[in-house]
Scaffold this active site. Structure first.
Site, short mmCIF file in Angstrom:
data_model
loop_
_atom_site.label_atom_id
_atom_site.label_comp_id
_atom_site.label_asym_id
_atom_site.label_seq_id
_atom_site.Cartn_x
_atom_site.Cartn_y
_atom_site.Cartn_z
N ASP A 93 0.84 -1.20 0.00
CA ASP A 93 0.00 0.00 0.00
C ASP A 93 0.87 1.25 0.00
O ASP A 93 2.01 1.24 0.46
CB ASP A 93 -0.97 0.00 1.19
CG ASP A 93 -0.28 -0.04 2.54
OD1 ASP A 93 0.76 -0.73 2.67
OD2 ASP A 93 -0.77 0.60 3.49
N GLU A 124 0.14 -0.94 5.96
CA GLU A 124 1.21 -0.33 6.74
C GLU A 124 1.05 1.17 6.81
O GLU A 124 1.32 1.78 7.84
CB GLU A 124 2.57 -0.68 6.13
CG GLU A 124 3.76 -0.42 7.06
CD GLU A 124 4.27 1.02 7.03
OE1 GLU A 124 5.01 1.41 7.95
OE2 GLU A 124 3.94 1.77 6.08
N GLU A 125 0.55 1.76 5.73
CA GLU A 125 0.37 3.21 5.69
C GLU A 125 -0.92 3.64 6.37
O GLU A 125 -1.15 4.83 6.56
CB GLU A 125 0.39 3.72 4.24
CG GLU A 125 1.68 3.43 3.48
CD GLU A 125 2.86 4.25 3.98
OE1 GLU A 125 2.73 4.92 5.02
OE2 GLU A 125 3.92 4.19 3.34
#
EC number: 3.5.1.18
Length: 382
Positions: free
Chosen positions: A75, A140-141
């Site tokens: 991502d 993760e973002e």
């Protein structure tokens, strides 16, 4: 005269293919399928793991022995207005040797380097020692709730433990491989609500202004010396990020004020100690308050050992650099992996343009990163 076009090496071609996927968090938009196809073609067994709206996968190759895992995320952060970009952010373009596109540095370039490094290594060492693994997420973002942390829980339920893990976050500063992150500070956040009594500013004796009662306590928290840090970590820091109080009117004393703050803390303290010391200061000032804590990650440190030494050696072989070990910066998914007992480092490209408009990375740096990852595999598993 037009400069010659940069040749598309296998790493650069895969990076192009990944950047074309519009994988704004938590979307993956086909990135993981591209990686899975490549990994399965060289003997990896893969498991697709979807938690909530998040795509993840675990891939592993080899029979038994220690596991060297590559961890990363497909991502990317939003682009902002695409008209602000010199080139469309999901149309990878190489200009003057720089690969442009959202995720080029954070972290589709690293993912491409990881995959191609493994392809090269397996071609030369089809019966390598130990096992190679990939832990990849599309969360993760974002909130990081259904990503790496869930995959780690899934692995622990299967009694599968990583020995070494390289997280492909962009760790480098001015030259690829100049910095290795071998640890990170812990992150503890707080949302503090202080109660008062709303009233008219002309009649303060009939009200209780929570901003005024909070101010001395907040000043003490900001001035507090929490620790001295140590040889690996700077001193713990306390920072206020938001203060909100009032109705919007200029003649009303607010009945409540909310403060959002964060600690970045070293291994000299625990989150429990920080909570206790914070609440002791608030109680000393006799505030009427509610406090919610958010622990985003514990501090971790991977000292010199098999993994750090291998990566330092690999960087020196591929680039001639003597890498610096650092624990600076924010949190990464390494915080979820380190508590399992794995040795964890972060190693990736230069981070100068991450999350920015016109994100870009040197095309040649990605080829160097592939060589670094490949050499690390050679040292640990050949």
């Amino acid at each position: 005269m037009t400069p010659p076009a940069t040749p598309l090496t296998p790493t650069l071609q895969l990076a192009h293919d990944l950047i074309r996927c519009r994988s704004v968090t938590p979307e993956d938009d086909g990135c993981q399928e591209l990686m899975i196809r490549r990994l399965e073609a060289i003997g990896f067994k893969t498991e697709r793991l979807r938690f909530g709206e998040v795509d993840n996968f675990w891939a592993i190759r080899g029979g038994d022995g220690p596991i060297l895992a590559f961890a990363g995320h497909t991502d990317v952060v939003p682009t902002g207005p695409e008209t602000h970009w010199n080139n469309p952010p999901f149309e990878p373009t190489i200009i003057d040797g720089m690969l442009h596109g959202r995720g080029a540095a954070d972290m589709k370039g690293s993912l491409a380097s990881m995959v191609v490094a493994c392809e090269n290594f397996v071609a030369r060492h089809p019966n390598h020692k130990g096992r190679i693994a990939f832990l990849i997420t599309s969360d993760e973002e974002g909130p990081s709730i259904n990503g790496t942390v869930k995959v780690v829980e899934w692995l622990e339920a299967r009694h599968t433990k990583m020995t070494w893990c390289i997280v492909g976050e962009p760790s480098s500063t001015t030259r690829v491989g100049d910095v290795i992150k071998n640890g990170r500070r812990g992150s503890l956040g707080g949302v503090l609500k202080v109660k008062g009594i709303q009233g008219h500013v002309a009649y303060p004796h009939l009200a209780d202004n929570p901003i005024h009662t909070l101010a001395p306590a907040l000043a003490e928290l900001a001035a507090e010396h929490w620790d001295n840090g140590n040889e690996f970590f700077p001193a713990t820091s306390f920072q206020v990020s938001n203060i909100n109080g009032g109705t919007g009117a200029t003649n009303v004393i607010p009945g409540e004020v909310t403060v959002v703050f964060n600690f970045r803390f070293s291994t000299e303290l625990t989150d429990a100690i920080l909570r206790e010391r914070t609440q002791a200061i608030l109680d000393k000032h006799e505030l009427k308050y509610e406090l919610e804590w958010i622990l985003s990650g514990q501090p971790f440190l991977t000292p010199r050992g098999d993994l750090v030494n291998a990566v330092v050696d690999a960087i020196n072989t591929a680039t001639g650099l003597d890498a610096e070990l650092s624990t600076s910066g924010g949190t990464s998914d390494g915080r979820f992996i380190a508590p399992t007992g794995a040795q964890v480092v972060e190693l990736g490209p230069i981070n100068a343009t991450i999350h920015k408009v016109n994100e870009c990375i040197s095309a040649e740096d990605l080829n160097k990163l592939t060589a670094i990852y490949e050499r690390t595999l050679e040292i640990l598993l050949a």
